[in-house]
Write a protein that holds these residues in place. Structure first.
Motif, PDB file in Angstrom:
ATOM      1  N   ASN A  36      -4.221  -5.166 -15.531  1.00 38.82           N
ATOM      2  CA  ASN A  36      -5.291  -4.477 -14.831  1.00 38.82           C
ATOM      3  C   ASN A  36      -5.278  -3.242 -14.235  1.00 38.82           C
ATOM      4  OD1 ASN A  36      -7.844  -5.173 -13.259  1.00 38.82           O
ATOM      5  ND2 ASN A  36      -6.202  -4.602 -11.286  1.00 38.82           N
ATOM      6  N   PHE A  37      -7.183  -2.644 -14.968  1.00 39.65           N
ATOM      7  CA  PHE A  37      -7.404  -1.371 -14.629  1.00 39.65           C
ATOM      8  C   PHE A  37      -8.705  -1.426 -14.047  1.00 39.65           C
ATOM      9  CE2 PHE A  37      -4.815   0.265 -18.656  1.00 39.65           C
ATOM     10  CZ  PHE A  37      -3.743   0.925 -17.698  1.00 39.65           C
ATOM     11  N   ARG A  38      -8.600  -0.466 -13.042  1.00 33.12           N
ATOM     12  CA  ARG A  38      -9.896  -0.679 -12.381  1.00 33.12           C
ATOM     13  C   ARG A  38     -10.456   0.679 -12.083  1.00 33.12           C
ATOM     14  NH1 ARG A  38     -10.484  -2.555  -6.899  1.00 33.12           N
ATOM     15  NH2 ARG A  38     -12.476  -2.442  -7.565  1.00 33.12           N
ATOM     16  N   ILE A  39     -11.784   1.497 -12.828  1.00 32.77           N
ATOM     17  CA  ILE A  39     -11.978   2.460 -13.083  1.00 32.77           C
ATOM     18  C   ILE A  39     -12.820   3.024 -12.302  1.00 32.77           C
ATOM     19  CG2 ILE A  39     -13.337   4.347 -14.553  1.00 32.77           C
ATOM     20  CD1 ILE A  39     -10.970   3.108 -15.394  1.00 32.77           C
ATOM     21  N   ASN A  40     -12.943   4.497 -11.130  1.00 28.54           N
ATOM     22  CA  ASN A  40     -14.014   4.225  -9.770  1.00 28.54           C
ATOM     23  C   ASN A  40     -13.589   3.296  -9.026  1.00 28.54           C
ATOM     24  OD1 ASN A  40     -14.097   6.622 -11.237  1.00 28.54           O
ATOM     25  ND2 ASN A  40     -16.571   6.320 -12.434  1.00 28.54           N
ATOM     26  N   PRO A  41     -12.543   2.183  -8.473  1.00 30.77           N
ATOM     27  CA  PRO A  41     -12.233   1.350  -7.689  1.00 30.77           C
ATOM     28  C   PRO A  41     -12.611   2.511  -6.236  1.00 30.77           C
ATOM     29  CG  PRO A  41     -10.653   1.614  -8.074  1.00 30.77           C
ATOM     30  CD  PRO A  41     -11.709   2.689  -9.007  1.00 30.77           C
ATOM     31  N   VAL A  42     -13.605   1.878  -5.081  1.00 33.95           N
ATOM     32  CA  VAL A  42     -13.457   2.611  -4.006  1.00 33.95           C
ATOM     33  C   VAL A  42     -11.931   2.060  -3.174  1.00 33.95           C
ATOM     34  CG1 VAL A  42     -14.433   2.821  -1.691  1.00 33.95           C
ATOM     35  CG2 VAL A  42     -15.683   2.100  -3.112  1.00 33.95           C
ATOM     36  N   ILE A  43     -11.330   3.617  -3.091  1.00 38.28           N
ATOM     37  CA  ILE A  43      -9.631   3.382  -2.538  1.00 38.28           C
ATOM     38  C   ILE A  43      -9.958   3.096  -0.866  1.00 38.28           C
ATOM     39  CG2 ILE A  43      -7.728   4.330  -2.416  1.00 38.28           C
ATOM     40  CD1 ILE A  43      -7.859   5.201  -5.274  1.00 38.28           C
ATOM     41  N   PRO A  44      -9.469   2.438  -0.060  1.00 36.87           N
ATOM     42  CA  PRO A  44      -9.644   2.152   0.886  1.00 36.87           C
ATOM     43  C   PRO A  44      -8.927   3.786   2.086  1.00 36.87           C
ATOM     44  CG  PRO A  44      -9.761  -0.046   0.998  1.00 36.87           C
ATOM     45  CD  PRO A  44      -9.136   1.025  -0.295  1.00 36.87           C
ATOM     46  N   PRO A  45      -9.018   4.091   2.888  1.00 39.21           N
ATOM     47  CA  PRO A  45      -8.055   5.253   2.957  1.00 39.21           C
ATOM     48  C   PRO A  45      -6.984   5.158   3.746  1.00 39.21           C
ATOM     49  CG  PRO A  45     -10.588   5.258   4.239  1.00 39.21           C
ATOM     50  CD  PRO A  45     -10.722   4.599   3.784  1.00 39.21           C
ATOM     51  N   GLN A  46      -7.227   4.044   3.707  1.00 41.25           N
ATOM     52  CA  GLN A  46      -5.768   3.586   4.664  1.00 41.25           C
ATOM     53  C   GLN A  46      -4.142   2.808   3.582  1.00 41.25           C
ATOM     54  OE1 GLN A  46      -8.733   1.717   5.348  1.00 41.25           O
ATOM     55  NE2 GLN A  46      -8.388  -0.382   4.779  1.00 41.25           N
ATOM     56  N   THR A  47      -4.621   2.879   2.599  1.00 40.27           N
ATOM     57  CA  THR A  47      -4.063   3.603   1.588  1.00 40.27           C
ATOM     58  C   THR A  47      -3.242   3.884   1.102  1.00 40.27           C
ATOM     59  OG1 THR A  47      -5.949   2.336   0.308  1.00 40.27           O
ATOM     60  CG2 THR A  47      -3.948   2.695  -1.228  1.00 40.27           C
ATOM     61  N   TRP A  48      -3.397   5.059   1.983  1.00 39.90           N
ATOM     62  CA  TRP A  48      -2.899   6.365   1.321  1.00 39.90           C
ATOM     63  C   TRP A  48      -2.036   6.750   2.580  1.00 39.90           C
ATOM     64  CZ3 TRP A  48      -3.535   8.414  -3.184  1.00 39.90           C
ATOM     65  CH2 TRP A  48      -5.274   8.069  -3.685  1.00 39.90           C
ATOM     66  N   ASN A  49      -1.509   6.402   3.506  1.00 42.16           N
ATOM     67  CA  ASN A  49      -0.865   6.233   4.514  1.00 42.16           C
ATOM     68  C   ASN A  49       0.390   5.544   3.734  1.00 42.16           C
ATOM     69  OD1 ASN A  49      -2.734   6.824   5.926  1.00 42.16           O
ATOM     70  ND2 ASN A  49      -3.011   4.691   6.696  1.00 42.16           N
ATOM     71  N   LYS A  50       1.236   6.067   4.769  1.00 41.82           N
ATOM     72  CA  LYS A  50       2.940   5.633   4.342  1.00 41.82           C
ATOM     73  C   LYS A  50       3.354   4.266   4.760  1.00 41.82           C
ATOM     74  CE  LYS A  50       4.244  10.325   5.460  1.00 41.82           C
ATOM     75  NZ  LYS A  50       5.163  11.350   5.584  1.00 41.82           N
ATOM     76  N   PRO A  51       4.034   3.400   4.472  1.00 39.66           N
ATOM     77  CA  PRO A  51       4.297   1.953   5.062  1.00 39.66           C
ATOM     78  C   PRO A  51       5.072   2.453   5.944  1.00 39.66           C
ATOM     79  CG  PRO A  51       5.784   2.784   2.738  1.00 39.66           C
ATOM     80  CD  PRO A  51       4.635   3.907   3.174  1.00 39.66           C
ATOM     81  N   GLY A  52       4.430   1.285   6.825  1.00 34.96           N
ATOM     82  CA  GLY A  52       4.841   0.620   7.879  1.00 34.96           C
ATOM     83  C   GLY A  52       3.231   1.353   9.685  1.00 34.96           C
ATOM     84  N   ALA A  53       2.857   2.292   8.258  1.00 30.90           N
ATOM     85  CA  ALA A  53       1.577   2.725   9.615  1.00 30.90           C
ATOM     86  C   ALA A  53       1.026   2.312   9.285  1.00 30.90           C
ATOM     87  CB  ALA A  53       1.585   4.457   8.913  1.00 30.90           C
ATOM     88  N   ASN A  54       0.116   2.554  10.889  1.00 27.56           N
ATOM     89  CA  ASN A  54      -1.316   1.479  10.982  1.00 27.56           C
ATOM     90  C   ASN A  54      -2.627   2.234  11.155  1.00 27.56           C
ATOM     91  OD1 ASN A  54       0.238   0.552  12.507  1.00 27.56           O
ATOM     92  ND2 ASN A  54       0.231   1.034  14.834  1.00 27.56           N
ATOM     93  N   LYS A  69       8.797  -7.654  -2.740  1.00 30.39           N
ATOM     94  CA  LYS A  69       9.195  -7.011  -2.001  1.00 30.39           C
ATOM     95  C   LYS A  69       9.428  -5.076  -2.660  1.00 30.39           C
ATOM     96  CE  LYS A  69      14.251  -5.379   0.397  1.00 30.39           C
ATOM     97  NZ  LYS A  69      15.985  -5.398  -0.064  1.00 30.39           N
ATOM     98  N   LEU A  70       8.596  -4.632  -0.942  1.00 29.16           N
ATOM     99  CA  LEU A  70       8.252  -2.776  -1.742  1.00 29.16           C
ATOM    100  C   LEU A  70       9.603  -2.026  -1.335  1.00 29.16           C
ATOM    101  CD1 LEU A  70       6.124  -0.903  -2.158  1.00 29.16           C
ATOM    102  CD2 LEU A  70       6.507  -0.778  -0.031  1.00 29.16           C
ATOM    103  N   LEU A  71       9.743  -1.290  -2.569  1.00 30.33           N
ATOM    104  CA  LEU A  71      11.467  -1.141  -3.219  1.00 30.33           C
ATOM    105  C   LEU A  71      11.020   0.848  -2.476  1.00 30.33           C
ATOM    106  CD1 LEU A  71      12.397  -2.122  -6.765  1.00 30.33           C
ATOM    107  CD2 LEU A  71      13.203  -2.810  -3.688  1.00 30.33           C
ATOM    108  N   GLN A  72      10.085   1.137  -3.251  1.00 29.59           N
ATOM    109  CA  GLN A  72       9.594   2.657  -3.329  1.00 29.59           C
ATOM    110  C   GLN A  72       8.479   3.299  -3.407  1.00 29.59           C
ATOM    111  OE1 GLN A  72      11.925   4.459  -6.671  1.00 29.59           O
ATOM    112  NE2 GLN A  72      11.815   6.320  -5.028  1.00 29.59           N
ATOM    113  N   VAL A  73       7.548   4.297  -2.816  1.00 31.98           N
ATOM    114  CA  VAL A  73       6.502   4.804  -2.849  1.00 31.98           C
ATOM    115  C   VAL A  73       7.026   5.844  -2.930  1.00 31.98           C
ATOM    116  CG1 VAL A  73       4.367   5.044  -1.189  1.00 31.98           C
ATOM    117  CG2 VAL A  73       5.696   3.516  -1.367  1.00 31.98           C
ATOM    118  N   GLN A  74       6.514   6.626  -4.151  1.00 29.09           N
ATOM    119  CA  GLN A  74       5.800   8.223  -4.523  1.00 29.09           C
ATOM    120  C   GLN A  74       4.548   8.318  -4.314  1.00 29.09           C
ATOM    121  OE1 GLN A  74       7.838   9.239  -8.187  1.00 29.09           O
ATOM    122  NE2 GLN A  74       9.565   9.547  -6.804  1.00 29.09           N
ATOM    123  N   GLN A  75       3.784   9.658  -3.297  1.00 31.15           N
ATOM    124  CA  GLN A  75       2.741   9.884  -3.383  1.00 31.15           C
ATOM    125  C   GLN A  75       2.204  11.326  -2.942  1.00 31.15           C
ATOM    126  OE1 GLN A  75       0.795   7.963  -0.721  1.00 31.15           O
ATOM    127  NE2 GLN A  75      -0.378   9.783   0.233  1.00 31.15           N
TER     128      GLN A  75
END
Length: 463
Positions: free
Chosen positions: A445-463, A316-322
């Motif tokens: 787990n660490f990943r260095i220089n992965p491609v982060i999809p733009p939608q990753t930065w959306n607020k929870p519940g956003a399309n 269960k997602l509890l909190q997000v800080q960006q």
């Protein structure tokens, strides 16, 4: 943690309808990248049967002050803050506990007396030292109150900075003290100093459970027993003697230009040890970790200083800080609110300390303030963007600890379990220190220089 009085009213079929008193607990916030440490936030709520609450017990009008309203539906407790309209949803577990997601709010009965003994409030920042193989670097702010059980008290406050280790030593201390008489009445502690000064404070404590703790003006004080105090006095005396001896015998000259030059060379060597050009060219990082049973997923984009931290438990997602450069937001319970300036500054430091602080571009921008070298390693204190940071480099050229020494609650981390990851030497285990809390963080787990999809930065519940 902080606890205060809470009396339940209007209980029907085992379900609470209103609250009357104070709940409080400690919220521990992990940072967003390795080396950021932990931040401790004391959350205190004075609930009233009329549906109002106050979370500012340090204000003179704390008994009448209102900072929001609450409602209860079954076990669900919803808090709505007046200032910004932010909403938090909690779960009432029992008459003594409220589940706030990533931490617990506890009840503490009101008592008409003051406990005999020494109550201490401490904010501690430290890295290295015993068991870590590194030099100790630390700062601490301590406030204490001693009650003799017969109406007399003494106070002390102390701010200390220390750099110590094999062959090195230094630091400074500022102390203040006072004595007088005390009395307690319905949660109000009155201190009458012998010099004529009088202070009043909100005061609650739980005498029946260990550890004994008190809430004074919304801050958390812990009761120290006599054995603990005797051990600390002995350790303090030994440490002071060792630092004096180390300082007298050390050949290191903090202000010498040779040491300053050596410090930058040492940091550049650490840069090479941890990846060199590959470290310098880091653009993105993602990671997964576990902190005190909380799952943490992090996303880092160096360009634009963009950071995202997701916390969950049991799926269960509890909190997000960006963080988004000089601004940011926090999501919790379906609601979002702007990040505080303090939190924004804390999150931004992750680009200048820890692993990212060893990038060549950051090293070249540093101003070295002090260097202390001993058998355990070298402690380097420096300035970057007007803030003070510290690195400890061991004899293998590894960064074994780092910290931000400029924040209100300094954040420090000791590293271990180094592993090669995509050409960069990353620490998979950390010992984080914030306030009185020491917590272990384990990265999976660490990943260095992965491609982060733009939608990753959306607020929870956003399309």
């Amino acid at each position: 943690m902080v606890w205060c009085t809470l009396l339940f009213a209007d209980v029907v079929n085992g379900q609470t309808k209103t609250l009357n008193g104070v709940y409080a607990g400690v919220k521990l916030m992990p940072s967003v990248t390795p080396g950021g440490g932990m931040n401790r936030i004391d959350e205190v709520y004075l609930f009233r049967p009329d549906g109002t609450f106050n979370d500012e017990l340090d204000k003179p009008d704390w008994q009448k002050r209102t900072t929001g309203r609450y409602t209860i539906s079954g076990k669900k407790l919803t808090l709505k803050f007046s200032k910004d309209g932010d909403v938090s949803d909690y779960e009432i577990q029992s008459a003594d506990k409220i589940d706030a997601g990533s931490f617990i709010l506890f009840r503490q009965p009101m008592d008409s007396s003051v406990p005999k003994g020494f109550l201490e409030f401490k904010k501690l920042s430290s890295m290295g030292g015993m068991g870590t193989g590194t030099t100790f670097v630390g700062t601490s702010s301590t406030r204490g109150l001693y009650f003799d059980g017969k109406g007399r008290f003494s106070t002390n406050s102390e701010n200390t900075s220390v750099i110590a280790g094999d062959g090195i030593g230094g630091g400074g201390t500022n102390k203040k003290e006072g004595v007088g008489a005390y009395k307690i009445n319905k949660g109000v502690l009155t201190l009458s100093f012998d010099d004529g000064k009088t202070q009043t404070h909100s005061f609650y404590y739980r005498p029946a459970e260990k550890p004994v703790m008190a809430v004074i003006d919304g801050d958390i004080y812990f009761m120290k027993d006599e054995k603990e105090m005797a051990a600390e006095r002995s350790a303090s005396s030994s440490a002071k003697s060792k630092r004096r001896l180390s300082a007298n015998n050390s050949n290191a000259n903090t202000g010498a230009s040779g040491n300053i030059a050596d410090a930058k060379a040492m940091l550049l060597k650490a840069n090479a040890t941890h990846g060199g050009t590959k470290l310098d060219n880091v653009k993105t990082i993602t990671f997964e970790a576990t902190v005190q049973g909380i799952s943490v997923t992090g996303y880092v984009a160096v360009t634009g200083e963009r950071l995202r931290l997701e916390m969950s438990k049991g799926g269960k997602l509890l909190q997000v800080q960006q963080l988004e450069g000089g601004s940011g937001w926090e999501w919790q319970g379906g609601r979002t609110a702007p990040l505080t300036t303090t939190r924004i500054n804390e999150m931004r430091t992750s680009f200048y300390t820890g692993i990212l602080g060893l990038r060549k571009s950051e090293i070249e921008a540093l101003t070295i303030e002090s260097v202390k070298t001993g058998k355990a390693g070298t402690a380097i204190v420096c300035m970057q963007n007007g803030k003070r940071y510290a690195f400890i480099i061991n004899d293998k050229g590894q960064m074994s600890a780092s910290g931000d020494l400029a924040t209100k609650v300094p954040l420090t981390t000791v590293y271990s379990d180094f592993r090669q990851t995509d050409g960069i030497l990353m620490p998979y285990a950390e010992l984080n220190t914030a306030g009185k809390q020491q917590l272990s963080t384990q990265y999976s787990n660490f990943r260095i220089n992965p491609v982060i999809p733009p939608q990753t930065w959306n607020k929870p519940g956003a399309n």
